[in-house]
Design an enzyme around this catalytic site. Structure first.
Site, PDB file in Angstrom:
ATOM      1  N   ASP A   7      78.276  85.616 -67.782  1.00  0.00           N
ATOM      2  CA  ASP A   7      78.737  86.956 -68.130  1.00  0.00           C
ATOM      3  C   ASP A   7      79.899  87.234 -67.183  1.00  0.00           C
ATOM      4  OD1 ASP A   7      78.815  89.525 -69.299  1.00  0.00           O
ATOM      5  OD2 ASP A   7      77.637  90.331 -67.631  1.00  0.00           O
ATOM      6  N   GLU A  68      80.635  84.830 -72.461  1.00  0.00           N
ATOM      7  CA  GLU A  68      80.858  85.997 -73.306  1.00  0.00           C
ATOM      8  C   GLU A  68      82.328  86.074 -73.689  1.00  0.00           C
ATOM      9  OE1 GLU A  68      78.915  90.024 -72.742  1.00  0.00           O
ATOM     10  OE2 GLU A  68      80.973  90.469 -72.179  1.00  0.00           O
ATOM     11  N   ASP A 141      74.155  92.138 -65.182  1.00  0.00           N
ATOM     12  CA  ASP A 141      75.036  90.981 -65.426  1.00  0.00           C
ATOM     13  C   ASP A 141      74.234  89.683 -65.455  1.00  0.00           C
ATOM     14  OD1 ASP A 141      77.791  92.451 -64.906  1.00  0.00           O
ATOM     15  OD2 ASP A 141      76.446  92.962 -63.256  1.00  0.00           O
TER      16      ASP A 141
END
Length: 180
Positions: A7, A68, A141
């Site tokens: 992330d 991501e 996160d």
């Protein structure tokens, strides 16, 4: 299949490693956050993110890296930092020959929670349940990184079959430039 989920972020870059196959219980092998000081020079922060990701790659030897996909946000400064951290993760994987998959936030949310509009708490709760953890990973996160890895494990088999079908179709399709 062992997947490192990333992330991306400059201040907090979530990382998580999940192992398993679609349709079977998954196992978390590690979760954490690569942190950089917000007041440090950008180049130093990117090097710190690289070093952190390299440590995770060394320790866990993933077969895939799921990152991501960066989407436009309202704050251009935030999206730039996220994109830069994302590029570092992709570079680290590519340098080692590890395939990289990009997943959108809504794709990850839908895969893990059933809703592409799930909030952070819902993602954390589902990651906790799916990986049989005693508590949601903190910060968010870290949970998001695990969700990325889970999403990839669940979606990769279907994506691979689709890519193979497209490649087979392309190989068997008549060439436009050839004479019959």
């Amino acid at each position: 299949m062992r997947v490192l989920g990333v992330d991306p972020g400059l201040t907090r870059c979530g990382v998580g490693v999940v192992e398993g196959v679609a349709g079977r219980p998954l196992t978390m092998l590690g979760v954490g956050v690569v942190r950089t000081p917000a007041d440090a020079e950008l180049g130093h922060r990117l090097v710190a993110v690289e070093q952190g990701i390299e440590m995770w790659l060394d320790e866990h030897q993933p077969e895939f890296v799921a990152v991501e996909r960066v989407f436009s946000q309202h704050n251009v400064r935030t999206v730039m930092g996220t994109a830069q951290a994302s590029a570092v993760a992709m570079l680290c994987a590519a340098r080692r020959g590890i395939p990289v998959a990009l997943h959108t936030p809504s794709e990850v949310k839908a895969a893990v929670t059933g809703s592409g509009r799930a909030d952070k708490a819902q993602i954390g709760a589902m990651v906790t349940r799916l990986l049989r953890l005693s508590a949601p990973p903190k910060p968010a996160d870290a949970a998001d990184a695990l969700a990325l890895a889970i999403c990839h494990i669940w979606r990769a088999p279907a994506q691979n079959r689709l890519q193979q079908a497209v490649a087979l179709h392309s190989a068997n399709a008549p060439s436009k430039g050839r004479l019959a």
